[in-house]
Design an enzyme around this catalytic site. Structure first.
Site, PDB file in Angstrom:
ATOM      1  N   LYS A  90      31.907 -19.501  14.204  1.00  0.00           N
ATOM      2  CA  LYS A  90      32.911 -20.524  14.521  1.00  0.00           C
ATOM      3  C   LYS A  90      34.355 -20.067  14.315  1.00  0.00           C
ATOM      4  O   LYS A  90      35.258 -20.482  15.036  1.00  0.00           O
ATOM      5  CB  LYS A  90      32.640 -21.780  13.687  1.00  0.00           C
ATOM      6  N   GLU A 112      36.318 -31.942  15.062  1.00  0.00           N
ATOM      7  CA  GLU A 112      35.050 -32.582  14.753  1.00  0.00           C
ATOM      8  C   GLU A 112      34.164 -31.529  14.106  1.00  0.00           C
ATOM      9  O   GLU A 112      34.407 -30.337  14.252  1.00  0.00           O
ATOM     10  CB  GLU A 112      34.383 -33.076  16.044  1.00  0.00           C
ATOM     11  N   SER A 379      23.918 -16.454  14.722  1.00  0.00           N
ATOM     12  CA  SER A 379      25.250 -17.071  14.735  1.00  0.00           C
ATOM     13  C   SER A 379      25.772 -17.488  13.366  1.00  0.00           C
ATOM     14  O   SER A 379      26.970 -17.607  13.168  1.00  0.00           O
ATOM     15  CB  SER A 379      25.259 -18.272  15.676  1.00  0.00           C
TER      16      SER A 379
END
Lengths: 401, 257
Positions: A90, A112, A379
């Site tokens: 991220k 969010e 990830s």
């Protein structure tokens, strides 16, 4: 394949910018700022600096020998996005968007978060660059990811619990968009996934493509060829599009996007928008969507908070319809099994999201040859999921040998 | 005929030297069987036109009051079809024009052309889609034009002069001037420059300019109506009807004169 997105943000028939007029000027301003930043060597240099010195890139492409031996078939490589600062991919995007925020002269950001990974990554770069940060998080996710809430607060962010709807990611996006609408003059919305109105899907993809670019270079160095197959999990689809995009033109590389099958596709309790949904408009773009016949968006279900989203990025919808990427789903149970498998064979505890991609390897491996190479986008790391995994272990399946 | 009905209603109000008042109600909130009665009640109170909300699961332009009304309506089983069927029943006798406000996805799921034609059959004069900006309106304009239904566009406080110009030139039905940066719902006050902004809009708009979002008291109605052709009141009406306080609705609508 056609060039995409178009000037107006279309990926084939998907994408677009379906937002209230109040937001449109900010959307256009962002598009312009992004265009200029991309062509500005100073911005590129700044990005490169933070990616290397702050996030710790490049991340390894690790040959998981014990996992490969256990599953039989191909050599499995893990792209270790879990080793990034904050523990997931991220931050590749949040650092880029935070720098864009500064370029636009804005001092505040809103975001969010589902699992909390994007929230933590946003709070982190906000602390780094001195931006004021507010994070909207569904009430159910606040409960599931209590530790990440504390992390964000420790980093100086304000976390707002959203109790509309089911209190998950979709509802957090709604509230973040409402907040942005009311504060658009001085606030940038750091969208966390490759969805939302144009130019967000493109911005997120371009900041995440570092995953695929590095993988491409690394696999050629170590194996002297491109991989036969690539697997990544898909919620909104940011790690997957970042991994896939640099390989889209390489037709010989098969690509698989793995959605959250929740309790199983036949139960209807899942988050498999590409596999089971139909085209619709949510959160600013036209894409595959879980909805009923009357156009009401349905709640998604997944043990993984980060995949618990009824929509998906428009580029994935395009790649699905173009037949370039195969999308499939694995269940909560299969993902939990994969957590254990990777933990026990490699000493790597994956995030529940990434475990979906690992689980899919069990299905792919038997169909591949021993000379073949299979790359998995790992990830994120599983630390944040310890409570969820432990609860599932204690109440459900037997994870002991 | 459909769009003209709206134009005539605004013209009548203007000719009388009065201001328009468009109340918003959420279709299906309070039961679908009472919908036509509510429409008649609002018309009798003096509503110039009525904005009928079709509920959507993810109403990003709406504040808490209308979100809650939408949830009540959905829980009562309200669908696009049941609403259109219900209002079609009194199409022949109804004189007040109806405008639908909803989000793009329910329309898209129904099918844009089918939706436009079903609206025409039900006697709907206009459509408001808050998540459909200028850039994307090509998705519906042709279908609406074919059925003679007005696409009512929203102009925001953040709209640039060029966007205002483009929106004003295309305005049909009315131009919906969003009075706050934010979602629908009650506000204590408005920004200082709002009057100037609204007045400027009336000078360029091809259709009447109505101020909406946050308009919740008779004082707001009178204040804002000075600068434009009238107001849209949503959350306050939805709330009053939900509480069963019809006198409050009457008083609000009466304040338009």
């Amino acid at each position: 394949m056609a060039l995409y997105p178009t000037e107006t943000g279309l990926y084939g028939s998907f994408g677009g910018r379906f937002v209230p007029e109040t937001l449109m000027p900010a959307i256009l301003e962002l598009e312009q700022a992004f265009k200029e930043a991309k062509e500005d060597p100073a911005f590129q240099e700044e990005m490169a600096y933070y990616l290397k010195q702050y996030i710790g890139r490049e991340t390894p492409l690790y040959h998981a020998e014990r996992l490969s031996a256990t599953l039989g078939g191909p050599k499995i490589y893990l792209k270790r996005e879990d080793l990034n600062h904050t523990g997931a991919h991220k931050i590749n995007n949040t650092i880029g968007q935070a720098l864009l925020t500064q370029r636009m002269g804005k001092k505040k950001v809103v975001a969010e978060t589902g699992a909390g990974q994007h929230g933590v990554a946003t709070a982190t770069v906000s602390a780094l660059l001195g931006l004021e940060c507010i994070i909207f998080m569904g009430k159910e996710d606040v409960r599931r990811q209590a530790l990440n809430v504390y992390r964000m607060e420790l980093l100086g962010a304000q976390v707002v619990s959203v109790d509309q709807g089911n209190g998950t990611l979709k509802d957090a996006v709604n509230e973040a968009m409402r907040y942005w609408t009311a504060n658009v003059e001085d606030t940038h919305y750091i969208f966390g996934t490759a969805a939302g109105p144009h130019p967000f899907p493109q911005i997120v993809r371009d900041f995440q493509r570092v995953i695929g670019d590095e993988t491409r270079k690394q696999i050629i160095e170590t194996e002297g060829k491109l991989p036969e197959a690539i697997v990544a999990c898909v919620g909104g689809g940011s790690n997957a599009i970042g991994m896939f995009y640099p390989f889209v033109e390489d037709q010989e590389v098969k690509m698989y996007g793995v959605e959250a099958g929740g309790k199983g596709l036949p139960t209807g309790e899942h988050a498999a928008s590409l596999t089971e949904g139909k085209a619709g408009i949510l959160h600013g773009s036209l894409s595959y969507l879980l909805q009923n016949g009357d156009g009401q968006v349905q709640e998604a279900h997944s043990i993984s908070a980060g995949l618990d989203y009824p929509g998906v990025g428009p580029e994935h919808s395009y790649l699905k319809d173009a037949g370039r990427v195969t999308y499939d789903a694995v269940t909560d149970e299969e993902a939990l099994e994969a957590v254990r498998l990777l933990s026990r064979t490699e000493g790597i505890i994956p995030a529940l999201e990434s475990a979906h991609a690992v689980a899919y390897c069990k299905k792919l491996a038997p169909m591949m040859g021993t000379e073949d190479v299979l790359v998995v986008c790992l990830s994120g790391r599983g630390d944040k999921d310890m409570n969820t995994i432990r609860e599932a272990h204690e109440t459900g399946g037997d994870f002991n040998d | 005929m459909t769009k003209a009905k709206l134009d005539t209603a605004f013209q009548t109000v203007a000719d009388a030297g009065e201001k328009a008042f468009v109340p918003y109600i959420m279709a299906g909130d309070g039961g679908l069987s009472g919908l036509n009665e509510r429409i008649r009640f609002l018309a009798d109170c003096g509503a110039t036109a009525i904005e009928l909300g079709l509920p959507f699961s993810d109403p990003v332009a709406d504040g808490p009051t209308i979100q809650a009304a939408g949830i009540r309506a959905l829980e009562a089983g309200t669908t696009v079809q049941t609403v259109l069927d219900e209002v079609a029943k009194e199409k022949a006798s109804r004189t007040v024009p109806l405008v639908i406000m909803t989000y793009l996805n329910p329309v898209f799921a129904y099918g844009v052309e089918a939706f436009a034609s079903a609206c025409a059959e039900a006697g709907i004069s206009g459509l408001i889609l808050p998540d459909l900006p200028l850039e994307e309106e090509g998705m519906v304009t042709e279908a609406l034009k074919k059925q003679d239904i007005a696409l009512i566009r929203l102009v925001a406080l953040t709209s640039t002069p060029a966007r205002i110009q483009a929106l004003a030139e295309r305005a049909e039905g009315f131009l919906y001037a969003v009075t706050v940066a934010g979602t629908t719902g009650e506000r204590a006050s408005f920004v200082d420059q709002l009057g100037t902004h609204l007045k400027a809009l009336t000078e360029v708009s091809k259709a009447p300019v109505l101020a909406g979002f946050g308009v919740s008291t008779p004082e707001h109605v009178r204040e804002l109506s000075q600068y434009c052709d009238g107001v849209v009141v949503g959350s306050k009406i939805v709330d009053a009807l939900h509480q069963g306080n019809r006198q409050q609705v009457k008083d609000l609508i009466a304040s338009r004169k």
